[in-house]
Design a protein around this motif. Structure first.
Motif, PDB file in Angstrom:
ATOM      1  N   ALA A  19      79.874  23.409   8.528  1.00 18.79           N
ATOM      2  CA  ALA A  19      80.448  22.591   7.457  1.00 18.79           C
ATOM      3  C   ALA A  19      80.846  23.465   6.277  1.00 18.79           C
ATOM      4  O   ALA A  19      81.955  23.323   5.739  1.00 18.79           O
ATOM      5  CB  ALA A  19      79.438  21.524   7.023  1.00 18.79           C
ATOM      6  N   ILE A  20      79.974  24.390   5.893  1.00 19.13           N
ATOM      7  CA  ILE A  20      80.277  25.284   4.767  1.00 19.13           C
ATOM      8  C   ILE A  20      81.503  26.131   5.084  1.00 19.13           C
ATOM      9  O   ILE A  20      82.368  26.364   4.222  1.00 19.13           O
ATOM     10  CB  ILE A  20      79.057  26.171   4.433  1.00 19.13           C
ATOM     11  CG1 ILE A  20      77.923  25.322   3.863  1.00 19.13           C
ATOM     12  CG2 ILE A  20      79.432  27.276   3.452  1.00 19.13           C
ATOM     13  CD1 ILE A  20      78.238  24.636   2.553  1.00 19.13           C
ATOM     14  N   GLN A  21      81.603  26.575   6.333  1.00 26.04           N
ATOM     15  CA  GLN A  21      82.759  27.366   6.742  1.00 26.04           C
ATOM     16  C   GLN A  21      84.049  26.561   6.567  1.00 26.04           C
ATOM     17  O   GLN A  21      85.062  27.077   6.070  1.00 26.04           O
ATOM     18  CB  GLN A  21      82.585  27.805   8.195  1.00 26.04           C
ATOM     19  CG  GLN A  21      83.663  28.752   8.689  1.00 26.04           C
ATOM     20  CD  GLN A  21      83.390  29.224  10.113  1.00 26.04           C
ATOM     21  OE1 GLN A  21      82.507  28.707  10.800  1.00 26.04           O
ATOM     22  NE2 GLN A  21      84.158  30.206  10.555  1.00 26.04           N
ATOM     23  N   GLU A  22      84.005  25.282   6.920  1.00 23.26           N
ATOM     24  CA  GLU A  22      85.208  24.445   6.777  1.00 23.26           C
ATOM     25  C   GLU A  22      85.494  24.130   5.308  1.00 23.26           C
ATOM     26  O   GLU A  22      86.647  24.074   4.885  1.00 23.26           O
ATOM     27  CB  GLU A  22      85.047  23.166   7.592  1.00 23.26           C
ATOM     28  CG  GLU A  22      85.085  23.411   9.094  1.00 23.26           C
ATOM     29  CD  GLU A  22      85.268  22.134   9.893  1.00 23.26           C
ATOM     30  OE1 GLU A  22      85.855  21.162   9.355  1.00 23.26           O
ATOM     31  OE2 GLU A  22      84.829  22.105  11.070  1.00 23.26           O
ATOM     32  N   GLY A  28      88.173  27.796  -0.631  1.00 26.44           N
ATOM     33  CA  GLY A  28      87.978  29.206  -0.944  1.00 26.44           C
ATOM     34  C   GLY A  28      86.513  29.509  -1.217  1.00 26.44           C
ATOM     35  O   GLY A  28      85.713  28.623  -1.522  1.00 26.44           O
ATOM     36  N   GLU A  29      86.168  30.786  -1.123  1.00 28.73           N
ATOM     37  CA  GLU A  29      84.775  31.229  -1.272  1.00 28.73           C
ATOM     38  C   GLU A  29      84.208  30.886  -2.646  1.00 28.73           C
ATOM     39  O   GLU A  29      83.068  30.428  -2.766  1.00 28.73           O
ATOM     40  CB  GLU A  29      84.706  32.750  -1.043  1.00 28.73           C
ATOM     41  CG  GLU A  29      83.307  33.305  -0.937  1.00 28.73           C
ATOM     42  CD  GLU A  29      82.779  33.260   0.485  1.00 28.73           C
ATOM     43  OE1 GLU A  29      81.562  33.458   0.642  1.00 28.73           O
ATOM     44  OE2 GLU A  29      83.565  33.032   1.419  1.00 28.73           O
ATOM     45  N   ASP A  30      84.977  31.097  -3.694  1.00 32.53           N
ATOM     46  CA  ASP A  30      84.459  30.931  -5.057  1.00 32.53           C
ATOM     47  C   ASP A  30      84.172  29.479  -5.409  1.00 32.53           C
ATOM     48  O   ASP A  30      83.386  29.212  -6.318  1.00 32.53           O
ATOM     49  CB  ASP A  30      85.451  31.496  -6.070  1.00 32.53           C
ATOM     50  CG  ASP A  30      85.464  33.010  -6.073  1.00 32.53           C
ATOM     51  OD1 ASP A  30      84.519  33.599  -5.511  1.00 32.53           O
ATOM     52  OD2 ASP A  30      86.411  33.602  -6.614  1.00 32.53           O
ATOM     53  N   ARG A  31      84.800  28.545  -4.717  1.00 27.31           N
ATOM     54  CA  ARG A  31      84.609  27.131  -5.061  1.00 27.31           C
ATOM     55  C   ARG A  31      83.665  26.400  -4.103  1.00 27.31           C
ATOM     56  O   ARG A  31      83.537  25.186  -4.168  1.00 27.31           O
ATOM     57  CB  ARG A  31      85.970  26.423  -5.143  1.00 27.31           C
ATOM     58  CG  ARG A  31      86.781  26.890  -6.343  1.00 27.31           C
ATOM     59  CD  ARG A  31      87.897  25.934  -6.668  1.00 27.31           C
ATOM     60  NE  ARG A  31      89.014  26.049  -5.759  1.00 27.31           N
ATOM     61  CZ  ARG A  31      89.730  25.017  -5.317  1.00 27.31           C
ATOM     62  NH1 ARG A  31      89.410  23.780  -5.669  1.00 27.31           N
ATOM     63  NH2 ARG A  31      90.766  25.208  -4.513  1.00 27.31           N
ATOM     64  N   VAL A  32      82.985  27.160  -3.262  1.00 25.08           N
ATOM     65  CA  VAL A  32      81.905  26.616  -2.427  1.00 25.08           C
ATOM     66  C   VAL A  32      80.745  27.599  -2.527  1.00 25.08           C
ATOM     67  O   VAL A  32      80.783  28.677  -1.943  1.00 25.08           O
ATOM     68  CB  VAL A  32      82.335  26.435  -0.956  1.00 25.08           C
ATOM     69  CG1 VAL A  32      81.184  25.867  -0.137  1.00 25.08           C
ATOM     70  CG2 VAL A  32      83.555  25.538  -0.849  1.00 25.08           C
ATOM     71  N   ARG A  33      79.723  27.251  -3.269  1.00 24.55           N
ATOM     72  CA  ARG A  33      78.641  28.189  -3.552  1.00 24.55           C
ATOM     73  C   ARG A  33      77.334  27.732  -2.910  1.00 24.55           C
ATOM     74  O   ARG A  33      76.969  26.552  -2.999  1.00 24.55           O
ATOM     75  CB  ARG A  33      78.430  28.331  -5.062  1.00 24.55           C
ATOM     76  CG  ARG A  33      79.693  28.665  -5.844  1.00 24.55           C
ATOM     77  CD  ARG A  33      80.421  29.904  -5.297  1.00 24.55           C
ATOM     78  NE  ARG A  33      79.626  31.095  -5.380  1.00 24.55           N
ATOM     79  CZ  ARG A  33      79.725  31.998  -6.365  1.00 24.55           C
ATOM     80  NH1 ARG A  33      80.589  31.791  -7.356  1.00 24.55           N
ATOM     81  NH2 ARG A  33      78.970  33.072  -6.367  1.00 24.55           N
ATOM     82  N   THR A  34      76.665  28.668  -2.280  1.00 22.23           N
ATOM     83  CA  THR A  34      75.356  28.382  -1.687  1.00 22.23           C
ATOM     84  C   THR A  34      74.281  29.335  -2.192  1.00 22.23           C
ATOM     85  O   THR A  34      73.113  29.191  -1.837  1.00 22.23           O
ATOM     86  CB  THR A  34      75.411  28.475  -0.156  1.00 22.23           C
ATOM     87  OG1 THR A  34      75.824  29.796   0.219  1.00 22.23           O
ATOM     88  CG2 THR A  34      76.367  27.443   0.435  1.00 22.23           C
ATOM     89  N   LYS A  79      78.066  15.012   8.475  1.00 24.99           N
ATOM     90  CA  LYS A  79      77.027  14.191   7.821  1.00 24.99           C
ATOM     91  C   LYS A  79      76.346  14.956   6.670  1.00 24.99           C
ATOM     92  O   LYS A  79      75.127  14.885   6.481  1.00 24.99           O
ATOM     93  CB  LYS A  79      75.975  13.715   8.823  1.00 24.99           C
ATOM     94  CG  LYS A  79      76.538  13.035  10.065  1.00 24.99           C
ATOM     95  CD  LYS A  79      77.299  11.768   9.717  1.00 24.99           C
ATOM     96  CE  LYS A  79      77.705  10.988  10.981  1.00 24.99           C
ATOM     97  NZ  LYS A  79      78.674  11.683  11.829  1.00 24.99           N
ATOM     98  N   THR A  80      77.148  15.683   5.908  1.00 25.72           N
ATOM     99  CA  THR A  80      76.618  16.425   4.754  1.00 25.72           C
ATOM    100  C   THR A  80      76.826  15.588   3.495  1.00 25.72           C
ATOM    101  O   THR A  80      77.960  15.388   3.050  1.00 25.72           O
ATOM    102  CB  THR A  80      77.330  17.780   4.600  1.00 25.72           C
ATOM    103  OG1 THR A  80      78.752  17.579   4.615  1.00 25.72           O
ATOM    104  CG2 THR A  80      76.938  18.719   5.727  1.00 25.72           C
ATOM    105  N   PRO A  81      75.776  15.072   2.865  1.00 22.30           N
ATOM    106  CA  PRO A  81      75.910  14.179   1.722  1.00 22.30           C
ATOM    107  C   PRO A  81      76.399  14.894   0.477  1.00 22.30           C
ATOM    108  O   PRO A  81      76.104  16.072   0.251  1.00 22.30           O
ATOM    109  CB  PRO A  81      74.485  13.644   1.522  1.00 22.30           C
ATOM    110  CG  PRO A  81      73.608  14.708   2.087  1.00 22.30           C
ATOM    111  CD  PRO A  81      74.363  15.309   3.232  1.00 22.30           C
ATOM    112  N   LEU A  82      77.149  14.150  -0.355  1.00 21.15           N
ATOM    113  CA  LEU A  82      77.773  14.696  -1.559  1.00 21.15           C
ATOM    114  C   LEU A  82      77.221  13.985  -2.797  1.00 21.15           C
ATOM    115  O   LEU A  82      77.357  12.778  -2.924  1.00 21.15           O
ATOM    116  CB  LEU A  82      79.291  14.500  -1.500  1.00 21.15           C
ATOM    117  CG  LEU A  82      80.011  15.007  -0.253  1.00 21.15           C
ATOM    118  CD1 LEU A  82      81.452  14.520  -0.243  1.00 21.15           C
ATOM    119  CD2 LEU A  82      79.953  16.535  -0.181  1.00 21.15           C
TER     120      LEU A  82
END
Length: 531
Positions: A19-22, A28-34, A79-82
């Motif tokens: 899911a994170i990959q998608e 883009g990488e900078d707007r999805v942070r883990t 099924k990743t909640p937001l």
């Protein structure tokens, strides 16, 4: 060991990684942070629970409605909640942390467009990341005589976020949802809905006419998890002419005078002689402000007066009141209109209070207040003004713990007095101070009680939870509903409104969000938890 600091309930690490990959392929990488550093700000909570219970798994920063539509498609797939936030300045109610562990924070602060401001009719259309301060700066830049109603904690909050939680302010437009007009909402299936007249092609009245045709839908998107609001219309006040704004303060020396204070101002409020959402502030709330605004610019708290762990003894409270010249109750209100209207209404207002209280009321206007910082803070609030100072209450006890208990009272002297006494007894029983303000609505009082405690002390954490739990239970038993609550008590607050309401909320959730991807747990609505 997982490479993520948390995982959503029921989602494997492998599925979450996909899911994170998608999400990253989309944003883009900078707007999805883990990474833990990026997620740290979403774990700062003030409620009496551990950060572990509210730890997010990731944070994402969309910029467009199309991106949000694509995000909910991926969320449904895995099924990743937001957990959606606008600016996250949800002080006293849970801040930006998700209700349950492992949710992805969908942070909309990157959607910052002020789409339109109509000076002629006094309204605007904004995105979620626009703050009250942004609007005020826009008005100044474009020399517009417009005001926007601001809540107490900070002008860095978002009109959309505060309205969606049905927050309140202090001008004649103090009921924020009431003065909203038209929403754009992304549903869990990706559909985009515009409420009111927004669905009419080339609508010219979307922010001018609230209702549209058919069932009114805006309300179901407040204090809920049925959609993601991406645009909101807000009605704005026209600033009065010079001399047409008069803030004032009245101080009263005795706690027992609350009923008579309410009895005196409510006829003036109902007649719109006092038109704003005025406020009755107790000594604790007022004192906390003065500690924050000390003359040396240093933060102090009640420990400079009292080292004990329990609630303040009456003698000490009186010492604080005497030092800062605070009333047991402090009534802030304002008059608006032409200078002639203000002068006439002031005769009615001051006359009513002098006739009732004589020399037991101290009346203060701008002239008498001079450079008093708390009067200035209230003066700004009642004209939709700006304060960038973070709310001062949280320094009262130290340790960063705060929960706002927010029952509603019918604006009757007996109801307000009863609520005050019941709350004081419960708070003092658990070793906490009664720190409150009553915000006067149309016919109701929003009784905002700040349960302040030290989060660094496990004993205080436990006592604070038990205290809030008892407040909710006892007030509900006495027929008082809470209008808003923090993430630790959303489930319990929802239960106080009865099984029929809970069943209806669940039915709507199943219809609109069957995969439970939008903010599960918000307002106690969560398909993972059986009724």
């Amino acid at each position: 060991m997982s490479r993520f600091i948390a995982l959503p309930k029921g989602v494997t690490e492998a599925a979450f990684a996909k899911a994170i990959q998608e999400y990253r392929a989309l944003l883009g990488e900078d707007r999805v942070r883990t990474d833990p550093a990026s997620l740290q700000s979403y774990m700062k909570i003030m409620i009496p629970e551990t950060e572990e219970l509210h730890k997010p798994s990731a944070a994402m920063y969309p910029r467009t409605v199309k991106e949000i539509q694509a995000i909910v498609a991926i969320a449904n797939k895995y099924k990743t909640p937001l957990w959606t936030v606008s600016t996250g300045k949800n002080m006293g109610y849970g801040s930006a942390a998700p209700a349950t562990r492992g949710q992805i924070v969908l942070d909309l602060k990157t959607m910052k467009k002020i789409i339109h401001v109509d000076e002629e009719l006094g309204y605007c259309l904004v995105e979620p990341g626009v703050t009250y301060y942004d609007l005020q700066e826009y008005f100044r830049k474009h020399k517009m005589n417009l005001w926007v109603d601001v809540p107490a904690p900070s002008s860095m909050a978002s009109p959309m976020g505060n309205t969606a939680d049905r927050g309140v302010g202090y001008t004649p437009y103090g009921e924020h949802f009431l003065v909203s007009c038209g929403m754009e909402v992304v549903l869990a299936n990706g559909d985009v809905v515009r409420t009111g007249t927004g669905g009419v092609q080339n609508s010219t009245s979307w922010q001018a006419s609230k209702w549209g045709y058919g069932p009114y839908l805006d309300g179901i998107f407040t204090q809920s998890n049925y959609g993601i609001i991406t645009k909101l219309g807000v009605w704005l006040l026209k600033g009065p002419p010079p001399g047409g704004y008069m803030p004032f303060l009245m101080k009263f020396p005795k706690v027992e005078m609350l009923g008579d204070i309410v009895k005196t101002f409510m006829p003036l409020r109902l007649a719109q002689i006092i038109p704003n959402a005025c406020v009755v502030v107790n000594a604790g709330w007022e004192a906390a402000g003065y500690f924050t605004y000390d003359k040396n610019g240093k933060g102090t708290n009640r420990s400079s007066f009292y080292k004990g762990k329990g609630s303040l003894p009456p003698k000490v409270f009186q010492e604080i009141m005497d030092k800062f010249k605070i009333g047991a109750w402090n009534f802030y209100a304002a008059l608006y209109g032409s200078p002639e209207q203000v002068a006439l209404n002031w005769k009615y207002v001051s006359g009513a209070f002098k006739a009732k209280f004589g020399n037991q009321v101290q009346i203060i206007t701008e002239k008498e207040a001079k450079d008093d910082p708390i009067f200035e803070y209230r003066r700004q609030l009642m004209m939709g003004g700006s304060t960038l100072q973070e709310f001062g209450l949280y320094n009262w006890r130290g340790g960063g713990g705060s929960m706002w208990f927010a029952p509603v009272a019918a604006a009757r002297p007996s109801e307000c007095d009863k609520q005050m006494r019941v709350a004081t007894d419960i708070l003092n029983k658990h070793g906490f101070d009664y720190v409150s303000e009553f915000i006067v609505g149309w016919r109701e009082m929003h009784h905002i009680i700040d349960l302040l405690y030290d989060r660094t002390q496990p004993d205080e954490m436990h006592r604070a939870y038990q205290c809030f739990d008892e407040l909710l239970r006892v007030f509900s038993k006495n027929g008082y509903g809470t209008y808003r609550t923090n993430t630790a008590f959303m489930e319990k607050a929802a239960n106080t409104y009865g099984p029929e309401m809970r069943k209806l909320h669940r039915t709507l959730k199943k219809a609109l969000d069957p995969n439970n991807i939008l903010a599960p747990g918000k307002s106690g609505i969560n398909l993972d938890i059986p009724l």
